[in-house]
Design a protein around this motif. Structure first.
Motif, PDB file in Angstrom:
ATOM      1  N   ARG A 264       0.703  -1.099   0.051  1.00 32.80           N
ATOM      2  CA  ARG A 264      -0.125  -0.040   0.131  1.00 32.80           C
ATOM      3  C   ARG A 264       0.944   1.129  -0.001  1.00 32.80           C
ATOM      4  O   ARG A 264       0.325   2.385   0.496  1.00 32.80           O
ATOM      5  CB  ARG A 264      -0.948  -0.017   0.875  1.00 32.80           C
ATOM      6  N   LEU A 272      -1.489   9.450   3.976  1.00 35.40           N
ATOM      7  CA  LEU A 272      -2.837   9.622   2.954  1.00 35.40           C
ATOM      8  C   LEU A 272      -2.970  11.090   2.642  1.00 35.40           C
ATOM      9  O   LEU A 272      -3.232  11.758   3.518  1.00 35.40           O
ATOM     10  CB  LEU A 272      -3.800   8.895   3.745  1.00 35.40           C
ATOM     11  N   PHE A 274      -5.161  12.914  -0.708  1.00 31.03           N
ATOM     12  CA  PHE A 274      -6.315  12.669  -1.787  1.00 31.03           C
ATOM     13  C   PHE A 274      -5.983  12.927  -3.248  1.00 31.03           C
ATOM     14  O   PHE A 274      -6.882  13.255  -4.073  1.00 31.03           O
ATOM     15  CB  PHE A 274      -7.589  13.022  -1.186  1.00 31.03           C
ATOM     16  N   PHE A 279      -1.450   5.692  -5.159  1.00 30.09           N
ATOM     17  CA  PHE A 279      -0.918   4.230  -4.922  1.00 30.09           C
ATOM     18  C   PHE A 279       0.173   4.177  -5.860  1.00 30.09           C
ATOM     19  O   PHE A 279      -0.155   3.832  -7.224  1.00 30.09           O
ATOM     20  CB  PHE A 279      -1.877   3.341  -4.749  1.00 30.09           C
ATOM     21  N   GLU A 282      -1.274   1.566  -8.766  1.00 30.33           N
ATOM     22  CA  GLU A 282      -1.853   2.420  -9.600  1.00 30.33           C
ATOM     23  C   GLU A 282      -0.994   3.009 -10.598  1.00 30.33           C
ATOM     24  O   GLU A 282      -1.307   2.680 -12.219  1.00 30.33           O
ATOM     25  CB  GLU A 282      -2.789   3.296  -9.278  1.00 30.33           C
TER      26      GLU A 282
ATOM     27  N   ASP B  40     -12.756  13.902   6.858  1.00 29.31           N
ATOM     28  CA  ASP B  40     -11.356  13.699   7.020  1.00 29.31           C
ATOM     29  C   ASP B  40     -10.462  14.469   6.352  1.00 29.31           C
ATOM     30  O   ASP B  40      -9.205  14.534   6.562  1.00 29.31           O
ATOM     31  CB  ASP B  40     -10.974  11.899   6.840  1.00 29.31           C
ATOM     32  N   CYS B  41     -10.953  14.803   4.857  1.00 26.64           N
ATOM     33  CA  CYS B  41      -9.803  15.545   4.151  1.00 26.64           C
ATOM     34  C   CYS B  41     -10.077  17.118   4.699  1.00 26.64           C
ATOM     35  O   CYS B  41      -9.194  17.787   3.937  1.00 26.64           O
ATOM     36  CB  CYS B  41     -10.582  15.320   3.002  1.00 26.64           C
ATOM     37  N   HIS B 146     -13.344  14.174  -1.325  1.00 26.11           N
ATOM     38  CA  HIS B 146     -12.935  12.639  -1.039  1.00 26.11           C
ATOM     39  C   HIS B 146     -13.669  12.311   0.197  1.00 26.11           C
ATOM     40  O   HIS B 146     -13.459  13.053   1.075  1.00 26.11           O
ATOM     41  CB  HIS B 146     -11.508  12.373  -1.008  1.00 26.11           C
ATOM     42  N   THR B 148     -13.753   8.989   3.315  1.00 25.65           N
ATOM     43  CA  THR B 148     -13.241   7.958   3.834  1.00 25.65           C
ATOM     44  C   THR B 148     -14.419   6.932   4.603  1.00 25.65           C
ATOM     45  O   THR B 148     -15.260   7.387   4.760  1.00 25.65           O
ATOM     46  CB  THR B 148     -12.144   8.075   4.802  1.00 25.65           C
ATOM     47  N   ARG B 306     -12.642   4.561  -4.152  1.00 29.25           N
ATOM     48  CA  ARG B 306     -11.389   5.346  -3.699  1.00 29.25           C
ATOM     49  C   ARG B 306     -11.484   5.309  -2.040  1.00 29.25           C
ATOM     50  O   ARG B 306     -10.403   5.058  -1.420  1.00 29.25           O
ATOM     51  CB  ARG B 306     -11.494   6.779  -4.076  1.00 29.25           C
ATOM     52  N   ASP B 309     -10.356   1.957  -1.270  1.00 34.11           N
ATOM     53  CA  ASP B 309      -8.717   1.879  -1.390  1.00 34.11           C
ATOM     54  C   ASP B 309      -7.992   2.635  -0.212  1.00 34.11           C
ATOM     55  O   ASP B 309      -6.825   2.077   0.165  1.00 34.11           O
ATOM     56  CB  ASP B 309      -8.315   2.277  -2.668  1.00 34.11           C
ATOM     57  N   TYR B 310      -8.334   3.640   0.302  1.00 37.42           N
ATOM     58  CA  TYR B 310      -7.627   4.373   1.332  1.00 37.42           C
ATOM     59  C   TYR B 310      -8.015   3.585   2.605  1.00 37.42           C
ATOM     60  O   TYR B 310      -7.073   3.969   3.656  1.00 37.42           O
ATOM     61  CB  TYR B 310      -8.249   5.555   1.300  1.00 37.42           C
ATOM     62  N   PHE B 311      -8.957   2.960   2.804  1.00 38.00           N
ATOM     63  CA  PHE B 311      -9.254   2.224   4.160  1.00 38.00           C
ATOM     64  C   PHE B 311      -7.995   1.451   4.675  1.00 38.00           C
ATOM     65  O   PHE B 311      -7.519   0.617   4.236  1.00 38.00           O
ATOM     66  CB  PHE B 311     -10.500   1.388   3.923  1.00 38.00           C
ATOM     67  N   ASP B 312      -7.536   1.711   5.797  1.00 33.46           N
ATOM     68  CA  ASP B 312      -6.449   1.117   6.479  1.00 33.46           C
ATOM     69  C   ASP B 312      -6.495   1.328   8.042  1.00 33.46           C
ATOM     70  O   ASP B 312      -6.168   2.271   8.382  1.00 33.46           O
ATOM     71  CB  ASP B 312      -5.043   1.570   5.935  1.00 33.46           C
TER      72      ASP B 312
END
Lengths: 400, 400
Positions: A264, A272, A274, A279, A282, B40-41, B146, B148, B306, B309-312
């Motif tokens: 990741r 992170l 936006f 990534f 990608e 979050d952004c 964006h 999350t 998206r 994909d950002y989830f962590d």
């Protein structure tokens, strides 16, 4: 020794979209069969050109020839710098002097498949009038007839005859190249002393057909494809072909390989954010997609994936795979890679079981690797040693 | 009991391309939070609407509420006929009277995720001026910020508060819904008595990100997407969205499921022919792709993939997943399906290990199934029994 240089292509590559750097204009070495060939679909393709490369020297009794068959997006430049991309041969470490397919011992032949885009007759080459055989001043495009894996093999057989070779010491190929190797052994058993189908299957799975269909849908849905007539104004369906390449590329890698390569990890960022393209995976896939369109023809991609999807060796032999190998004297080496989910080991085992049923001489190895389907192209010492031993044994048996 | 109907959407669905049958105009039940929410952004989204549906009755002490979280292309219509597609609720057999999430015993809430396209604030809804909160007479489109998975969960928490519920008996979800369930337990541990993340993971794998990227590339490369401004002339990037859906759909199925459904059976043909669309699997995928564009918004698809994909979850907690669940009193049920290669069992085990490390109350089951990721939506008796037992146990513990 005959002159193996053959005819030279009169057609250059089609012009490329202004957004893309132009490809170098390459005259591929090739032989043209003026009488052409009858295809499985019933069409006679005449004339028919087969572009090919050879490495090493054919010995006096012409017994040291090894045919290498390429995969979907490969071509005849197996062991030299590619004249279009400038990259090294696609099977480096496997084909070359001192390598398993040893070009200092064997006479190695590799031909661009029928339907391909590196000089063999295919959608990018000049269409000919079936009645007169004369060129029509435009590429085949989507008018190119459907071809099968067996058609590809028959075209190679004509090349091999042209080169004056009655029997191949071996036919070797991975992925779609392995399908061709299997088809060679089934169609011309007396001309194949040894056969090494690698990371392949006797038919394409439903999942593989589905992934191919996504790639084709991506090409079809690109307006620049223009119903296949993109060559009319020199455009390239780059977006569609790029998406097709991206999805295929994922299937070539294992989850472990993708994670190891990229995980990741973020592209040039510590946390992170936006931004788009954040990534690494990608960015890598987009790069894979965009470089691919510079060297590959969209209509060829459609033609060849369709040939793979139709491939079903058992169906060609009454639904019983072992019948394809009845009374065969060919010796076989099957190899699969443990993390290959495109052509999983079970599909190689299916071929091995059929060969056993036909009482064939067969050995099989599953190579432990976490590199996915791509492993057959990469540095896998156990695979290289296994293949080298198999070919050495075959050569010794024939006194080569 | 308060009136849970909430406000009604003023914006209708955007017009659809003339080639596609028009969608019915639906007013989704929703609540509008005029003060909005900090994302979050860093953007404040105000006002913010959350579209939702409820099933069953909230009991007197408001202790029987179960929140169901939907997956990427799901929505709030979990247990009733869908007002747009006319199809039955997406979790039939799991949510309903007498089902594991028993609507005759529990008060079940399901909300359209933030960024979705069934009435919650998202790219298809009317853009608002951040200063005044007033509508700008155009959809958000790609100007939508964006979001999350945590933003989605925070929006659901505002809904749950609005409904007067202090603690949820359970949060249940599969796939991206499971990501939300995990995020609920991590962000609001005191508000979640029981948590059932199904067929999910604490982060998206490199392979999953790669497949999402292919889908996004397909949408981006559709000229009808118009850089995200397709709403200006009422067009729909149907081709790109359809290709995205096709590739995603393959990842939802196992090879066994694809083979069983279609194998290499030919579409309306007895033998190999060379027509297009000849394999049933191709026809099926094309149908999947084309029906999807009738109900889903392309910019929502980009926004939500998206977010996945950002989830962590570990990254949100200093890189240590167990920290996300420190001192948790929530009881957990993790479930995976043996042939799921999108969210393989190992990724559930990773969460279980973290929960064990946090000394949480956790049970885990891998359901034997050859249906792939899709299994969580299908009739899997062992899964249903396991979930029913887990929720019954939680309810009894709380005296519900």
């Amino acid at each position: 020794m005959p002159d193996f240089a053959g005819g030279r292509s009169a057609l250059s590559l089609l012009p490329v979209d202004a957004d893309l750097a132009p490809l170098p204009d390459v005259d591929h070495q090739r032989v043209v069969f003026e009488d052409g060939m009858l295809l499985d679909c019933g069409t006679v393709l005449a004339p028919m050109a087969v572009a090919y490369r050879t490495y090493g020297r054919l010995n006096a009794d012409r017994s040291n020839a090894v045919l290498v068959c390429h995969a979907l997006t490969g071509d005849q430049y197996v062991a030299e710098t590619h004249p279009v991309t400038g990259r090294e041969g696609w099977w480096k470490g496997v084909v070359g002097p001192g390598d398993p397919v040893d070009t200092s011992r064997f006479f190695v032949i590799c031909a661009n498949v029928l339907g391909g885009c590196m000089g063999s007759t295919g959608p990018r080459e000049e269409m000919t009038d079936p009645a007169t055989g004369r060129g029509l001043g435009r590429p085949w495009g989507t008018d190119f007839p459907h071809v099968t894996i067996r058609d590809m093999v028959r075209a190679q057989a004509k090349l091999v005859e042209h080169l004056g070779i009655k029997r191949l010491l071996a036919v070797v190929g991975g992925s779609m190249g392995g399908m061709q190797a299997l088809e060679w052994a089934a169609t011309y058993p007396e001309r194949v002393f040894a056969c090494a189908p690698i990371a392949t299957a006797a038919h394409h799975s439903a999942q593989n057909i589905a992934f191919d269909e996504v790639g084709r849908a991506a090409i079809h849905s690109d307006p620049a494809w223009k119903g296949g007539r993109y060559w009319e104004d020199g455009s390239v369906p780059a977006q569609g072909l790029s998406v097709a390449r991206m999805v295929a590329h994922i299937t070539y890698l294992s989850e472990a390989a993708l994670t190891r390569k990229f995980g990741r990890r973020l592209q040039g960022a510590k946390a992170l954010t936006f931004l788009e393209d954040v990534f690494q995976v990608e960015s890598y896939l987009r790069h894979q997609g965009s470089t691919f369109v510079r060297r590959f023809d969209a209509n060829s991609y459609l033609t060849i994936t369709r040939a793979m999807d139709y491939f079903d060796l058992a169906a060609e032999h009454g639904g019983e795979l072992s019948t394809a190998f009845q009374n065969t004297a060919t010796r076989f080496l099957l190899a699969s890679f443990s993390s290959d989910w495109l052509f999983p080991t079970e599909e190689s085992r299916e071929v091995v079981r059929a060969l056993n049923k036909a009482a064939a001489n067969v050995s099989f190895v599953e190579i432990a690797s976490d590199k996915g389907h791509d492993a057959f192209l990469l540095d896998e010492p156990e695979f290289r040693q296994t293949l080298a031993g198999f070919l050495r044994g075959a050569a010794e048996k024939l006194g080569v």
